[in-house]
Scaffold this active site. Structure first.
Site, PDB file in Angstrom:
ATOM      1  N   TRP A 322       0.829  -1.204   0.000  1.00  0.00           N
ATOM      2  CA  TRP A 322       0.000   0.000   0.000  1.00  0.00           C
ATOM      3  C   TRP A 322       0.863   1.253   0.000  1.00  0.00           C
ATOM      4  O   TRP A 322       0.519   2.269  -0.611  1.00  0.00           O
ATOM      5  CB  TRP A 322      -0.914  -0.007   1.228  1.00  0.00           C
ATOM      6  CG  TRP A 322      -1.752   1.225   1.381  1.00  0.00           C
ATOM      7  CD1 TRP A 322      -2.986   1.466   0.844  1.00  0.00           C
ATOM      8  CD2 TRP A 322      -1.431   2.403   2.146  1.00  0.00           C
ATOM      9  NE1 TRP A 322      -3.442   2.714   1.219  1.00  0.00           N
ATOM     10  CE2 TRP A 322      -2.510   3.298   2.010  1.00  0.00           C
ATOM     11  CE3 TRP A 322      -0.325   2.776   2.926  1.00  0.00           C
ATOM     12  CZ2 TRP A 322      -2.524   4.547   2.632  1.00  0.00           C
ATOM     13  CZ3 TRP A 322      -0.336   4.020   3.547  1.00  0.00           C
ATOM     14  CH2 TRP A 322      -1.425   4.879   3.391  1.00  0.00           C
ATOM     15  N   HIS A 323       2.013   1.181   0.668  1.00  0.00           N
ATOM     16  CA  HIS A 323       2.870   2.360   0.760  1.00  0.00           C
ATOM     17  C   HIS A 323       3.580   2.673  -0.551  1.00  0.00           C
ATOM     18  O   HIS A 323       3.985   3.815  -0.764  1.00  0.00           O
ATOM     19  CB  HIS A 323       3.910   2.169   1.871  1.00  0.00           C
ATOM     20  CG  HIS A 323       3.378   2.417   3.242  1.00  0.00           C
ATOM     21  ND1 HIS A 323       2.747   1.443   3.986  1.00  0.00           N
ATOM     22  CD2 HIS A 323       3.360   3.542   4.012  1.00  0.00           C
ATOM     23  CE1 HIS A 323       2.383   1.953   5.156  1.00  0.00           C
ATOM     24  NE2 HIS A 323       2.735   3.219   5.192  1.00  0.00           N
ATOM     25  N   GLY A 324       3.746   1.707  -1.407  1.00  0.00           N
ATOM     26  CA  GLY A 324       4.434   1.997  -2.655  1.00  0.00           C
ATOM     27  C   GLY A 324       4.497   0.784  -3.555  1.00  0.00           C
ATOM     28  O   GLY A 324       4.528  -0.361  -3.090  1.00  0.00           O
ATOM     29  N   PHE A 473       2.352   8.372  -1.462  1.00  0.00           N
ATOM     30  CA  PHE A 473       1.612   7.127  -1.237  1.00  0.00           C
ATOM     31  C   PHE A 473       0.138   7.287  -1.531  1.00  0.00           C
ATOM     32  O   PHE A 473      -0.580   6.322  -1.530  1.00  0.00           O
ATOM     33  CB  PHE A 473       1.810   6.643   0.211  1.00  0.00           C
ATOM     34  CG  PHE A 473       3.263   6.546   0.609  1.00  0.00           C
ATOM     35  CD1 PHE A 473       4.199   6.025  -0.269  1.00  0.00           C
ATOM     36  CD2 PHE A 473       3.687   6.996   1.841  1.00  0.00           C
ATOM     37  CE1 PHE A 473       5.521   5.947   0.082  1.00  0.00           C
ATOM     38  CE2 PHE A 473       5.014   6.911   2.213  1.00  0.00           C
ATOM     39  CZ  PHE A 473       5.924   6.378   1.335  1.00  0.00           C
TER      40      PHE A 473
END
Length: 473
Positions: A322-324, A473
């Site tokens: 989800w962060h990248g 993000f």
């Protein structure tokens, strides 16, 4: 538009604040909501106006779905709504990543063009997924279109959180303090905002060159010493801490200016004495989202230890992704999955409890090691930095070039460590202010807030400010 920018501070924010108060007085709740919704759309479109169509389209589809789900309690419609949001997020954020995987495996990709990542898409997507699920489960009831647009687009939380639930935000609109000039809210909100602004501008932005110098040196093929690697990673460790903490404080402060309490999203995570406590303090609303909408639906801890630990790993791997869109983020999530699995296993089997000091040291070291993958551009770079950190290089001296870059930053790094480890956080300060009438204990904090605001504004005027790390993000 950046919170830490002159156009926002002296133009957008005062204009929206004054107009909202005036519209609430002259036209009531609907006037204030309309003003904030329009202002939030201007705020979002400032960066790239075409993305307004994406945001409005997402809001419209989810609003219609919520109405139909509420009327029919359809599991199918809920699943379709979740799939729609994930597909939108997947296209903009992960299409290129999966294209690279296909190209690596088969030699041929799908020919997917580069796509500009819309600001805040991860946050407003998760917020709307939670909304649809809550509607289906009867935890929320859909309101009208203006309320829903405000709920999704409210500018303090739109770009980088917190992830807000409908039931946390909408009931506050009917309270007398919403969009009204209340001295207590204005004072507390300004203190929080000024603290957050200083964290971002004076500390996070001040540490960024230290981290950047180390990673840029490695990218140029310069072999790092352990001292250089640790200094660079400590700079990044506290850069991301004060960058995210600064945004969280500013978001809470902005909410208070309009008479709204946004959920707390950051609570001194580097004071944690185990990794479980760390995740209860870092990005709190994301942790709750992953727990409530992924971990528990997967079975949580209800089907034995093996399933529990497998669920933890899966949730953290997806949380990392989800962060990248990159394997380094998956590894970062996997490391935290391993940390959490170990911590829960330790607790479940009644292993001896570590002293708070040892627990704190181990937790902090584990977090720093994981940040290497979060910050590195490639696996090779992460591996090289880790080798240097643990002394597996031939370098036993401090490179003059990097030392010159880092030396002026050491004072900022020491200050950051003292604040993060020992000082009361902004939430604790805010609670103290709430208990004190204006004119007694409070002036000290107002004076401090005024001083750091002046320093921050001077810095912004002379040097500008960088975008928040979580904007990507």
């Amino acid at each position: 538009m950046l919170f830490a920018s002159i156009p926002f501070l002296v133009g957008f924010l005062p204009a929206v604040l004054i107009t909202t108060f005036a519209m609430r007085r002259w036209f009531g709740l609907r006037g204030a909501l309309a003003t904030l919704a329009i202002g939030s759309l201007v705020f979002y479109g400032w960066y790239h106006p075409p993305f307004l169509l994406l945001l409005l389209g997402s809001v419209a589809v989810n609003y219609v779905l919520a109405q139909k789900i509420s009327a029919s309690q359809s599991r199918l419609l809920t699943g379709m709504g979740v799939a729609f949001n994930l597909a939108l997020l997947g296209w903009y954020k992960y299409a290129g990543f999966f294209d690279d995987i296909a190209r690596a495996l088969s030699g041929n990709g799908f020919g997917i063009p580069d796509v500009l990542l819309p600001l805040g898409i991860s946050f407003f997507t998760f917020q709307q997924i939670a909304y649809l699920v809550d509607i289906y489960q009867g935890k929320a009831k859909p309101g009208d279109a203006l309320e829903y647009l405000f709920f999704v687009a409210f500018f303090p939380q739109l770009i980088a959180g917190p992830i807000v639930h409908h039931s946390e935000m909408i009931p506050q609109l009917s309270k007398p303090r919403f969009a009204m000039f209340k001295t207590e809210d204005i004072a507390s909100g300004l203190v929080l905002f000024c603290i957050g602004l200083a964290k971002k501008v004076l500390i996070a932005d001040g540490l960024a060159p230290g981290a950047d110098a180390m990673f840029e040196a490695q990218a140029l093929g310069i072999e790092l010493s352990a001292t250089e690697a640790w200094l660079g990673m400590l700079c990044y460790t506290f850069q991301i801490y004060f960058d995210f903490s600064g945004y969280a404080d500013m978001a809470l402060g902005l909410g208070l200016l309009f008479g709204l309490n946004l959920p707390i999203n950051f609570n001194s995570p580097y004071k944690a004495t185990d990794i479980i406590e760390f995740w209860r303090r870092w990005h709190i609303t994301l942790s709750k989202f992953l727990r409530d909408y992924l971990y528990i639906p997967l079975g949580g801890n209800r089907h034995g230890p093996f399933r529990r630990y497998a669920n933890l790993w899966l949730v953290m791997l997806l949380g990392g992704l989800w962060h990248g869109a990159g394997w380094q983020f998956v590894v970062w999530g996997g490391l935290h999955g391993a940390y959490l699995t170990t911590a829960h296993f330790w607790r479940a089997n009644n292993m001896p409890r570590l002293s708070p000091t040892i627990g704190f040291a181990l937790t902090f070291a584990a977090v720093v090691i994981a940040w290497v993958f979060f910050r590195a551009e490639t696996f090779g770079q992460a591996y090289a930095v880790l080798q240097a950190m643990f002394g597996f290089t031939s370098v036993n001296y401090l490179s003059t070039a990097i030392f010159v870059e880092l030396n002026p930053i050491l004072v900022t790094l020491l200050l950051a460590m003292l604040i993060a480890f020992f000082a009361p956080n902004s939430i604790e300060i805010s609670k103290r202010l709430e208990k004190q009438p204006i004119g007694t204990f409070a002036p000290l904090w107002y004076a401090i807030a005024g001083c750091i605001a002046a320093l921050s504004l001077t810095h912004i005027y002379s040097s500008g400010s960088h975008a928040f790390i979580y904007f990507q993000f």
